[in-house]
Design an enzyme around this catalytic site. Sequence first.
Site, PDB file in Angstrom:
ATOM      1  N   CYS A 146      29.724  41.216  33.823  1.00 21.92           N
ATOM      2  CA  CYS A 146      29.497  41.522  35.238  1.00 21.92           C
ATOM      3  C   CYS A 146      29.346  43.025  35.466  1.00 21.92           C
ATOM      4  O   CYS A 146      28.752  43.434  36.458  1.00 21.92           O
ATOM      5  CB  CYS A 146      30.640  40.965  36.079  1.00 21.92           C
ATOM      6  SG  CYS A 146      32.260  41.555  35.523  1.00 21.92           S
ATOM      7  N   ARG A 158      21.833  40.747  40.999  1.00 20.03           N
ATOM      8  CA  ARG A 158      22.783  40.752  42.122  1.00 20.03           C
ATOM      9  C   ARG A 158      22.005  40.936  43.419  1.00 20.03           C
ATOM     10  O   ARG A 158      22.265  40.256  44.414  1.00 20.03           O
ATOM     11  CB  ARG A 158      23.797  41.906  41.952  1.00 20.03           C
ATOM     12  CG  ARG A 158      24.771  41.763  40.791  1.00 20.03           C
ATOM     13  CD  ARG A 158      25.740  40.621  41.004  1.00 20.03           C
ATOM     14  NE  ARG A 158      26.420  40.717  42.278  1.00 20.03           N
ATOM     15  CZ  ARG A 158      27.505  41.484  42.513  1.00 20.03           C
ATOM     16  NH1 ARG A 158      28.028  42.198  41.533  1.00 20.03           N
ATOM     17  NH2 ARG A 158      28.089  41.507  43.717  1.00 20.03           N
ATOM     18  N   HIS A 170      34.756  36.005  42.935  1.00 21.44           N
ATOM     19  CA  HIS A 170      33.595  36.900  43.055  1.00 21.44           C
ATOM     20  C   HIS A 170      32.336  36.017  43.092  1.00 21.44           C
ATOM     21  O   HIS A 170      31.535  35.990  42.161  1.00 21.44           O
ATOM     22  CB  HIS A 170      33.579  37.852  41.856  1.00 21.44           C
ATOM     23  CG  HIS A 170      32.744  39.082  42.046  1.00 21.44           C
ATOM     24  ND1 HIS A 170      32.073  39.366  43.220  1.00 21.44           N
ATOM     25  CD2 HIS A 170      32.464  40.118  41.199  1.00 21.44           C
ATOM     26  CE1 HIS A 170      31.424  40.520  43.080  1.00 21.44           C
ATOM     27  NE2 HIS A 170      31.643  40.994  41.877  1.00 21.44           N
ATOM     28  N   ARG A 195      34.995  43.505  50.421  1.00 22.88           N
ATOM     29  CA  ARG A 195      35.657  43.615  49.111  1.00 22.88           C
ATOM     30  C   ARG A 195      37.112  43.958  49.403  1.00 22.88           C
ATOM     31  O   ARG A 195      37.420  45.038  49.923  1.00 22.88           O
ATOM     32  CB  ARG A 195      35.000  44.690  48.243  1.00 22.88           C
ATOM     33  CG  ARG A 195      35.779  44.967  46.974  1.00 22.88           C
ATOM     34  CD  ARG A 195      34.983  45.704  45.934  1.00 22.88           C
ATOM     35  NE  ARG A 195      33.990  44.847  45.326  1.00 22.88           N
ATOM     36  CZ  ARG A 195      33.375  45.099  44.163  1.00 22.88           C
ATOM     37  NH1 ARG A 195      33.652  46.205  43.502  1.00 22.88           N
ATOM     38  NH2 ARG A 195      32.496  44.269  43.654  1.00 22.88           N
ATOM     39  N   ASP A 237      34.490  40.067  30.673  1.00 26.55           N
ATOM     40  CA  ASP A 237      34.798  40.992  31.776  1.00 26.55           C
ATOM     41  C   ASP A 237      35.919  41.903  31.272  1.00 26.55           C
ATOM     42  O   ASP A 237      36.529  41.626  30.226  1.00 26.55           O
ATOM     43  CB  ASP A 237      35.234  40.170  33.009  1.00 26.55           C
ATOM     44  CG  ASP A 237      35.546  41.026  34.237  1.00 26.55           C
ATOM     45  OD1 ASP A 237      35.181  42.217  34.261  1.00 26.55           O
ATOM     46  OD2 ASP A 237      36.179  40.496  35.185  1.00 26.55           O
ATOM     47  N   GLN A 287      28.717  37.382  42.413  1.00 19.03           N
ATOM     48  CA  GLN A 287      28.492  37.676  40.998  1.00 19.03           C
ATOM     49  C   GLN A 287      28.067  36.402  40.261  1.00 19.03           C
ATOM     50  O   GLN A 287      27.090  36.396  39.512  1.00 19.03           O
ATOM     51  CB  GLN A 287      29.798  38.225  40.389  1.00 19.03           C
ATOM     52  CG  GLN A 287      29.705  38.532  38.915  1.00 19.03           C
ATOM     53  CD  GLN A 287      28.838  39.744  38.630  1.00 19.03           C
ATOM     54  OE1 GLN A 287      29.042  40.788  39.206  1.00 19.03           O
ATOM     55  NE2 GLN A 287      27.858  39.604  37.748  1.00 19.03           N
TER      56      GLN A 287
END
Length: 305
Positions: free
Chosen positions: A261, A289, A128, A101, A221, A131
């Site tokens: 998310c 996830r 991402h 990340r 988001d 995700q």
Amino acid sequence: MRHLFTLDDLTSAEIERIFAITQDLKAKFGAGIRESLLPGRVMALLFEKPSLRTRVSFEAGMTQLGGGSLFLGEDVGWGSRESIGDFGRVLSEFVDVIVVRAKAHQKVLDLAEHSSCPVINGLTDFSHPCQALADLYTVLERFGTLRGLKIAYVGDANNVARSLAEACGKLGVTFACAAPKGYQFTDSDVARLKKETPKIDLQLTEDPKAAVRGAHAVYTDVWTSMGQEAEREERRKAFAGYQVNAALMKHAPKEAIFMHCLPANRGEEVTDDVIDSPASVVVQQAGNRMHAQKGVLVWLLAAQA
Ligand code: CP
Ligand code: NVA
């Protein structure tokens, strides 16, 4: 050796294969079976930003598969204590896969250049992908199919939206994105999406109501992503008309689900009554996830070997 930086790194058939592994492992997990498909394998998690879902779902998933994981914070000195080349070459001597990340997408690409094991993007400023895999898997679970469905994204056309659009393009899902001027996909985003998925049905609009019309899923988001905190006030103003609330959901079909998310900024991009409504699948989506990433790990480290 394969890496996962964006969904451009996977073909549609490969995503479908990952979903098939995910489905199998999730069903077994539900039945209390944890198959040891990656015994002795070690995953490093190299994180420059906070995380609940990505970190814990990867660590738990790897443990369930019989492997181990190491969470690496700032003290390992990525980018500060030694060259990226030395860092990547040495780290990949010890581990079988690295989940990263990073603040800047380029940093993930640079690390992978010097890594002798696969690198998975666990969120950057640009994308991402893990995700989006869990998101589309969640939609598949709910509707039993993906082709011909429509996802409406309302908000910032950022890392999450970019990966979601790619996933939709690859899996035959229409993607509508409603964003205010200045926060919509750029021309280069659109060109990239069309190049990678020429058949993508991409609908860009400034009107959230138009975007959610006919949608099977309404997705949002945060307005201010990690690292953009200095822009919070400016963004609050720009996105004021883009909240997903009960009034907006009325413009979507009754069977439409709500997705996020997470983490959510309740009261900004989404109201409590929507995120806590029966239409909301955010917890299932977060749970997936782990299942989808187990699919990725098995595909990357075992199914392809
Ligand atoms: N959605 C997501 O990536 O959550 P975390 O930031 O908690 O990992
Ligand atoms: N767009 C958000 C997603 C968090 C999972 C961020 O980058 O902070």
